[in-house]
Design an enzyme around this catalytic site. Structure first.
Site, PDB file in Angstrom:
ATOM      1  N   ASN A 179       8.186  -5.349  -0.948  1.00  4.61           N
ATOM      2  CA  ASN A 179       8.056  -4.230  -0.025  1.00  4.61           C
ATOM      3  C   ASN A 179       6.588  -4.199   0.387  1.00  4.61           C
ATOM      4  OD1 ASN A 179       7.825  -1.912   1.412  1.00  4.61           O
ATOM      5  ND2 ASN A 179       8.997  -0.640  -0.018  1.00  4.61           N
TER       6      ASN A 179
ATOM      7  N   TYR B 241      10.916   8.922   1.599  1.00  2.00           N
ATOM      8  CA  TYR B 241      10.913   7.879   0.565  1.00  2.00           C
ATOM      9  C   TYR B 241      11.624   8.290  -0.728  1.00  2.00           C
ATOM     10  CZ  TYR B 241       7.540   5.721   3.689  1.00  2.00           C
ATOM     11  OH  TYR B 241       6.937   5.163   4.798  1.00  2.00           O
TER      12      TYR B 241
ATOM     13  N   PRO C 212       0.795  -1.223   0.000  1.00  2.00           N
ATOM     14  CA  PRO C 212       0.000   0.000   0.000  1.00  2.00           C
ATOM     15  C   PRO C 212       0.833   1.280   0.000  1.00  2.00           C
ATOM     16  CG  PRO C 212      -0.100  -1.095   2.133  1.00  2.00           C
ATOM     17  CD  PRO C 212       0.548  -2.057   1.181  1.00  2.00           C
ATOM     18  N   ASN C 213       0.337   2.227  -0.770  1.00  2.00           N
ATOM     19  CA  ASN C 213       0.869   3.596  -0.870  1.00  2.00           C
ATOM     20  C   ASN C 213       2.164   3.689  -1.668  1.00  2.00           C
ATOM     21  OD1 ASN C 213      -1.221   4.864   0.777  1.00  2.00           O
ATOM     22  ND2 ASN C 213      -0.327   3.703   2.456  1.00  2.00           N
TER      23      ASN C 213
ATOM     24  N   GLU D  35      12.612  -9.279   1.850  1.00  2.00           N
ATOM     25  CA  GLU D  35      11.868  -8.085   2.269  1.00  2.00           C
ATOM     26  C   GLU D  35      12.722  -6.849   1.972  1.00  2.00           C
ATOM     27  OE1 GLU D  35      11.882  -7.629   6.514  1.00  2.00           O
ATOM     28  OE2 GLU D  35       9.994  -6.543   6.540  1.00  2.00           O
TER      29      GLU D  35
ATOM     30  N   ARG E  37       5.046  11.054  -2.365  1.00  2.00           N
ATOM     31  CA  ARG E  37       4.701  10.680  -0.987  1.00  2.00           C
ATOM     32  C   ARG E  37       5.900  10.934  -0.059  1.00  2.00           C
ATOM     33  NH1 ARG E  37       4.753   4.514   1.280  1.00  2.00           N
ATOM     34  NH2 ARG E  37       3.947   4.994   3.348  1.00  2.00           N
TER      35      ARG E  37
ATOM     36  N   HIS F 263      12.821  -2.387   2.074  1.00  2.33           N
ATOM     37  CA  HIS F 263      12.230  -1.101   2.446  1.00  2.33           C
ATOM     38  C   HIS F 263      13.120   0.016   1.927  1.00  2.33           C
ATOM     39  CE1 HIS F 263       9.330  -3.036   4.988  1.00  2.33           C
ATOM     40  NE2 HIS F 263      10.297  -3.730   5.544  1.00  2.33           N
TER      41      HIS F 263
ATOM     42  N   ALA G  77       2.991  -0.784   4.813  1.00  3.52           N
ATOM     43  CA  ALA G  77       2.561  -0.858   6.217  1.00  3.52           C
ATOM     44  C   ALA G  77       2.137  -2.263   6.625  1.00  3.52           C
ATOM     45  CB  ALA G  77       1.424   0.128   6.456  1.00  3.52           C
TER      46      ALA G  77
ATOM     47  N   ARG H 298      12.785   4.651  12.745  1.00  2.00           N
ATOM     48  CA  ARG H 298      11.559   5.455  12.691  1.00  2.00           C
ATOM     49  C   ARG H 298      10.664   5.145  13.907  1.00  2.00           C
ATOM     50  NH1 ARG H 298       9.090   4.932   6.871  1.00  2.00           N
ATOM     51  NH2 ARG H 298       7.823   6.653   7.707  1.00  2.00           N
TER      52      ARG H 298
HETATM   53  C1  DHK Z   1       7.116   1.627   3.269  1.00  2.00           C
HETATM   54  C2  DHK Z   1       5.968   1.907   3.937  1.00  2.00           C
HETATM   55  O1  DHK Z   1       4.870   2.231   3.281  1.00  2.00           O
HETATM   56  C3  DHK Z   1       5.919   1.933   5.400  1.00  2.00           C
HETATM   57  O2  DHK Z   1       4.656   1.601   5.903  1.00  2.00           O
HETATM   58  C4  DHK Z   1       6.980   1.070   6.038  1.00  2.00           C
HETATM   59  C5  DHK Z   1       8.314   1.125   3.952  1.00  2.00           C
HETATM   60  C6  DHK Z   1       8.341   1.366   5.436  1.00  2.00           C
HETATM   61  C7  DHK Z   1       9.576   1.567   3.226  1.00  2.00           C
HETATM   62  O3  DHK Z   1      10.446   2.206   3.807  1.00  2.00           O
HETATM   63  O4  DHK Z   1       9.712   1.237   2.034  1.00  2.00           O
HETATM   64  O5  DHK Z   1       7.010   1.284   7.415  1.00  2.00           O
END
Ligand code: DHK
Length: 146
Positions: free
Chosen positions: A78, A26, A13-14, A102, A21, A104, A81, A111
């Site tokens: 990835n 990010y 998500p996102n 995994e 974002r 990120h 959340a 964080r």
């Molecule tokens: C991406 C997200 O959307 C967060 O919810 C994670 C992760 C971290 C990232 O750093 O790629 O906590």
């Protein structure tokens, strides 16, 4: 694509919002940019990339199973959340033999406390975090060695 080993790259998500974002966390690289970088590197490595994104947990579960059943070489995920909440993803990874990495962009351990726990990390072969878009490239290089 059929004759090159396939790496599924799954995004939760996102992550479709990458680029705009919270760029201070990010970065400004978009998911399409990451896909293009991965495609280039995959070609060099003799691999193929199957890049997907969903805001829905069940899609990620389905795709982990699909990667396993289609004899893909590895999964890079990835989970966004869902990393910190999803027993379903933990179970999905435990339920297959395909290696799962995994990734990120940020370093969740640096964080908020709620990001310090990863269900996915407890089932994955390994985790690469904190290197921005390079996290995905490092994961691909690791996957190439399986
Ligand atoms: C991406 C997200 O959307 C967060 O919810 C994670 C992760 C971290 C990232 O750093 O790629 O906590």
């Amino acid at each position: 694509m059929a004759d090159r080993p396939v790496i599924f790259v799954l995004n939760g998500p996102n992550l479709n919002m990458l680029g705009t974002r919270e760029p201070e966390i990010y970065g400004t690289t978009t998911l399409d940019d990451i896909a293009a970088m991965l495609e280039d590197r995959a070609l060099e490595l003799g691999l193929a990339i199957e890049m997907r994104q969903s805001n829905h947990e069940g899609h990620l579960v389905d795709w982990i199973q699909e990667a396993h059943l289609s004899d893909a070489k590895a999964v890079i995920i990835n989970p966004g959340a869902f990393t910190h909440t999803s027993v379903a993803l933990y179970d999905a990874i435990k339920g297959v033999t395909i290696p799962v990495i995994e990734v990120h962009l940020s370093n969740p351990h640096a964080r908020e406390a709620f990001r310090h726990k990863s269900f996915v990390g407890q089932a994955a072969k390994g985790t690469i975090a904190g290197f921005g878009a390079q996290s995905y490239m490092l994961a691909l290089d690791a996957a190439a060695r399986f």
